[in-house]
Design a protein around this motif. Structure first.
Motif, PDB file in Angstrom:
ATOM      1  N   PHE A   1       0.522  -1.073  -0.019  1.00 55.70           N
ATOM      2  CA  PHE A   1       0.035   0.021  -0.004  1.00 55.70           C
ATOM      3  C   PHE A   1       0.690   1.323  -0.371  1.00 55.70           C
TER       4      PHE A   1
ATOM      5  N   HIS B   1       0.886   3.892   1.506  1.00 57.97           N
ATOM      6  CA  HIS B   1       0.986   4.662   2.888  1.00 57.97           C
ATOM      7  C   HIS B   1       0.867   3.093   3.858  1.00 57.97           C
ATOM      8  N   PHE B   2       1.969   1.896   3.770  1.00 57.06           N
ATOM      9  CA  PHE B   2       2.317   1.566   3.966  1.00 57.06           C
ATOM     10  C   PHE B   2       0.932   0.055   4.950  1.00 57.06           C
ATOM     11  N   ALA B   3       0.311   1.030   5.614  1.00 60.26           N
ATOM     12  CA  ALA B   3      -0.821   0.180   6.011  1.00 60.26           C
ATOM     13  C   ALA B   3      -0.141  -0.822   7.011  1.00 60.26           C
ATOM     14  N   LEU B   4       0.886  -0.857   7.773  1.00 63.33           N
ATOM     15  CA  LEU B   4       1.708  -1.733   8.686  1.00 63.33           C
ATOM     16  C   LEU B   4       0.586  -1.515  10.275  1.00 63.33           C
ATOM     17  N   PHE B   5       0.499  -2.850  10.413  1.00 62.15           N
ATOM     18  CA  PHE B   5      -0.394  -2.359  11.614  1.00 62.15           C
ATOM     19  C   PHE B   5       0.208  -2.470  13.171  1.00 62.15           C
ATOM     20  N   PRO B   6       0.180  -1.149  13.157  1.00 64.30           N
ATOM     21  CA  PRO B   6       0.990  -0.266  14.234  1.00 64.30           C
ATOM     22  C   PRO B   6       1.595  -1.511  15.967  1.00 64.30           C
ATOM     23  N   HIS B   7       0.114  -1.762  16.088  1.00 62.42           N
ATOM     24  CA  HIS B   7       0.534  -2.809  17.237  1.00 62.42           C
ATOM     25  C   HIS B   7       0.611  -4.243  17.723  1.00 62.42           C
ATOM     26  N   ARG B   8       1.951  -4.614  16.038  1.00 63.30           N
ATOM     27  CA  ARG B   8       2.488  -5.885  16.129  1.00 63.30           C
ATOM     28  C   ARG B   8       3.841  -4.790  15.625  1.00 63.30           C
TER      29      ARG B   8
ATOM     30  N   TYR C   1       8.301  -2.135  16.390  1.00 60.56           N
ATOM     31  CA  TYR C   1       7.445  -1.533  16.114  1.00 60.56           C
ATOM     32  C   TYR C   1       7.132  -0.757  15.056  1.00 60.56           C
TER      33      TYR C   1
ATOM     34  N   PHE D   1       5.855   1.933  13.460  1.00 62.17           N
ATOM     35  CA  PHE D   1       6.477   3.411  13.990  1.00 62.17           C
ATOM     36  C   PHE D   1       8.306   3.811  14.469  1.00 62.17           C
TER      37      PHE D   1
ATOM     38  N   ARG E   1       5.830  -8.734   3.729  1.00 65.00           N
ATOM     39  CA  ARG E   1       4.424  -8.599   4.299  1.00 65.00           C
ATOM     40  C   ARG E   1       4.002  -9.475   2.758  1.00 65.00           C
TER      41      ARG E   1
ATOM     42  N   GLU F   1      -7.876   2.258   5.554  1.00 65.57           N
ATOM     43  CA  GLU F   1      -5.883   0.851   5.303  1.00 65.57           C
ATOM     44  C   GLU F   1      -6.139  -0.089   5.723  1.00 65.57           C
ATOM     45  N   PHE F   2      -6.031  -0.081   7.423  1.00 66.45           N
ATOM     46  CA  PHE F   2      -6.089  -1.385   8.066  1.00 66.45           C
ATOM     47  C   PHE F   2      -6.533  -2.397   7.594  1.00 66.45           C
TER      48      PHE F   2
ATOM     49  N   PRO G   1       1.189  -0.653  22.988  1.00 68.90           N
ATOM     50  CA  PRO G   1       2.267  -0.625  21.030  1.00 68.90           C
ATOM     51  C   PRO G   1       0.996   0.564  20.799  1.00 68.90           C
ATOM     52  N   ALA G   2      -0.376  -0.463  20.514  1.00 67.24           N
ATOM     53  CA  ALA G   2      -1.575   1.014  19.594  1.00 67.24           C
ATOM     54  C   ALA G   2      -1.130   1.989  20.005  1.00 67.24           C
TER      55      ALA G   2
END
Ligand code: ATP
Ligand code: MG
Lengths: 418, 300
Positions: free
Chosen positions: A119, A121-128, A168, A170, A184, B196-197, B292-293
């Motif tokens: 994507f 804007h990357f769309a990486l899951f921020p909580h992973r 992470y 970010f 990914r 997006e997610f 982390p979120a």
């Protein structure tokens, strides 16, 4: 490899609005996007797009903002349901399947095993963590933890992010985040990679670096890539084929040189006007063809037939009966013939240009390399085909014409006579 | 003709005398009907699990030696937020203990814990449902508004009629009163997850359920925790009110103190409640800020 998991789009159309089906007849009548929007309030995202991805190629879709690129690529994996058209996935075992007509179960299979996406804007899951982002697709495939972590580490290493597993997203720079996005996507080992402006958010230098790495990875893994960009230089650099979109329609498909040299519409011409042609246009395109009326016979001698270029009687080209250039006689003295790449590797070009040697290149040698050849010698550069036969000659007029007009003589003449 | 004059005059001076809407009677009849019809059902099916949970928690809290309790409390505060919060919690609880109402504190804490547990068990699934079905959310909104704006005392009457007096009706009233923030913020948190997610998860073949568990809920967690924090505060305030219908603990201290005009006793209970509220607030806020979120959100 064969023709695994390659895609053919047939008349894909997407209309946004309350009653999309009702707009299809209007499109058939040839109404334009703006008209339809003004009269019915429906937005034509994509209109009748057809194209085919060949195995292992990078197919680029290019167009201005709002031309429907994202809509089209999202139709391919059905993040958006097309209003009409077919999206044929050629599968080695199951044959041809129409993704546009597939049920939820079939779609999930396609998305987990056949194609993945990167994507803008990357769309990486921020909580992973980075690693757990990379293995997301493998998790959905249902692989066990040990196997997917092993694979995840392998692909992270491939994009040069060893040691970042437990960070992470970010904590990473944009370029690094998109590497994770790429890892990914390739980790699922799907044959098709969909990339929606993956490098548009990156700095120019990082962008070029990522393009090179993408090409490397693509060659290593043999994936077929559908790549979206609005950057012509990017398209030219990585695309095997380029499709240009305008107002939801594909207006031209071709390889980079065809698009550059022979733009079919005003829109495409405007698009390519500022492109750098030296990396795209090839020697055979700009060369003056080695035939009449450009070249005229100038006698025979020692089993060779001699020709001179019209208006340049001082340089005589001696060709044997196979069509191979054997002797170049300049002002009565024989000049040496060297291979372009070898000559450039051997001698640095300097202020002195050779008058006793010329260079020969191949038909697909890019213009940039030919220019280097011209810096090496004052004599015309010779173009040969794969059987070493002389097919054309590149002198100053051809170079200037090729760079400024992005056209060859042959094409200009065709256009003039048409 | 002449008769009309006084009637007209009466209407002008008191226009509401003309029509009488018997809301009082209706409500009374309705509640009576509900009580008559559902009392058995409520007493056999709703009371026991609530009572059982509460008694178990109460037993665990009151039978833990205070020193061990304080040690555990410190660790919880430290892990959830920081060592400062842990230390603050220990000092606050010890202070309440030194005032002589440790047991009451434990009772109140077990009431709050029970109420919050049920709020989560019921509220989070309802919030998830709200976020996925617009029609359900549309129907739920007025209900939530009513639940939140009805004065807490109003819950007490039907609760008593259905469950008689004691801890259980107090708890039921507390659960109803404190649940809305959990529902609202679970819904909000899930809806706020950026498309997006969702799109990325879908593109990798996730099922709706996988998207919920792997993407939406984790990303909504900070918001859900904010809802939990509000629910805890609301249930704490309600547990005090519920003392009127026989719930024990610190609320009873306040209520009994006021009734006997024993200002000192009421104050002790009041201070205990305030300290408990502060401790629970700091700990749950700490929980919400971890993970982390929410750290990712902050670094944006
Ligand atoms: N969900 C939607 N509803 C209505 N119209 C839409 C929707 N999505 C896209 N469009 C319209 O469809 C057209 C194509 O949009 P699309 O996003 O595919 O363009 P794009 O080529 O990807 O542009 P960009 O380079 O800005 O990403 C635009 O006119 C846009 O306004
Ligand atoms: Mg786009």
């Amino acid at each position: 490899m064969g023709c695994f998991g390659v895609i053919r789009a047939e008349g894909v159309t997407k209309i946004f609005g309350p009653d999309p089906e009702s707009i299809l007849p209007l499109l058939k009548q040839g109404k334009k996007k703006e008209e339809i929007q003004r009269e019915t309030g429906h937005v034509v995202g994509v209109n009748n797009a057809s194209f085919e991805l060949e195995p292992g190629e990078v197919f680029v879709i290019m167009g201005l903002s709002g031309s429907g690129k994202s809509t089209l690529i999202r139709c391919i994996n059905r993040l958006i349901d097309p209003t009409a058209g077919k999206i044929i996935l050629k599968h080695p075992e199951r044959g041809e399947e129409d993704i546009a007509a597939m049920d939820a179960e079939g779609l999930r299979h396609i998305r987990t095993h056949e194609m993945s996406m990167v994507f803008q804007h990357f769309a990486l899951f921020p909580h992973r963590t980075v690693l757990s982002n990379v293995v997301y697709g493998l998790e959905i495939q249902g692989r066990d933890k040990k196997e997917r972590e092993e694979l995840g580490r392998k692909f992270l290493a491939m994009v040069g992010l060893e040691g970042w597993e437990d960070h992470y997203p970010f904590e990473l720079s944009g370029g690094m985040q998109q590497r994770v996005g790429l890892a990914r996507a390739v980790a699922t080992e799907g044959k098709v990679l969909l990339m929606d402006e993956p490098f548009s958010a990156l700095d120019p230098l990082i962008k070029v670096q990522m393009q090179n790495e993408l090409i490397k990875i693509q060659q290593e893994l043999g994936r077929t890539i559908l790549f979206i960009t609005h950057d012509l230089d990017e398209a030219m650099r990585i695309g095997d084929h380029i499709a240009i979109m305008d107002g939801g329609e594909i207006v031209q498909i071709g390889n980079p040189e065809e698009i550059l040299v022979n733009p079919r519409t005003e829109y495409v011409a405007n698009f390519v006007e500022h492109a750098d042609p030296t990396g795209v246009i090839t020697a055979s395109t700009v060369a003056l063809p080695f035939k009449a009326p450009h070249f005229e016979p100038a006698g025979e001698e020692g089993g060779l037939s001699y020709y001179v270029r019209h208006g340049y009687p001082d340089i005589r080209f001696g060709v044997d009966n196979q069509g191979c250039l054997q002797k170049l006689v300049v002002n009565g003295e024989e000049a040496a013939l060297a291979d372009l790449d070898e000559a450039l590797a051997r001698e640095r070009t300097g202020p002195e240009r050779r008058v006793d040697t010329t260079v020969q290149c191949n038909e697909d040698t890019i213009l940039r390399q030919v220019l280097r050849g011209r810096a090496f010698t004052q004599l015309p550069v010779i173009v040969r085909d794969t059987e070493q036969r002389i097919t054309g000659v590149i002198d100053e007029p051809e170079l200037i014409h090729g760079i400024l007009e992005k056209r060859g003589y042959a094409l200009t003449e065709e256009a003039a006579s048409a | 003709m002449n008769d009309l004059v006084p009637v007209l005059g009466g209407f002008l001076s008191d226009p509401f005398d003309l029509i009488d809407i018997p809301v009082r009677e209706w409500v009374t009849e309705f509640v009576n009907w509900i009580v008559a019809t559902f009392r058995e059902f409520f007493r056999t099916w709703i009371s026991p699990p609530v009572r059982g949970t509460m008694e178990a928690i109460q037993w665990a809290l009151t039978s833990t030696p205070p020193l061990i309790f304080l040690a555990v409390l410190f660790i919880i505060g430290w892990r959830a937020a920081s060592w400062k919060v842990g230390l603050f919690a220990v000092i606050a609880f010890a202070f309440v203990g030194f005032m002589g109402v440790w047991y009451e504190l434990m009772i109140t804490l077990s009431l709050v814990a029970t109420a919050v547990l049920f709020c989560l068990l019921i509220g989070v699934p309802l919030g998830i449902l709200c976020s996925r079905k617009d029609w359900f959310y549309t129907g739920m909104r007025p209900v939530l508004d009513i639940m939140q704006t009805t004065p807490p005392f109003v819950y007490l009457v039907p609760a008593v009629m259905l469950f008689s007096i004691g801890n259980v009706p107090g708890l039921i009233a507390t659960i109803i009163f404190a649940m809305p923030p959990t529902i609202r913020l679970t819904n909000l948190g899930i809806r706020q997850v950026q498309t997006e997610f969702i799109e990325a998860a879908t593109a990798f073949g996730s099922t709706p359920r996988q998207i919920l568990w792997k993407v939406q809920l984790p990303l909504a967690l900070p918001t859900i925790m904010a809802g939990l924090n509000q629910t805890i505060m609301l249930s704490l305030s309600m547990v005090v009110i519920a003392a009127i219908i026989g719930a024990g603990g610190l609320g009873l201290e306040v209520y009994a103190g006021l009734e006997r005009l024993n200002i000192g006793q009421a104050f002790v209970g009041g201070i205990g409640i305030v300290l408990l509220a502060m401790v629970l607030d700091r700990i749950t806020q700490g929980l919400g800020d971890k993970g982390p979120a929410s750290r990712a959100k902050k670094s944006e």
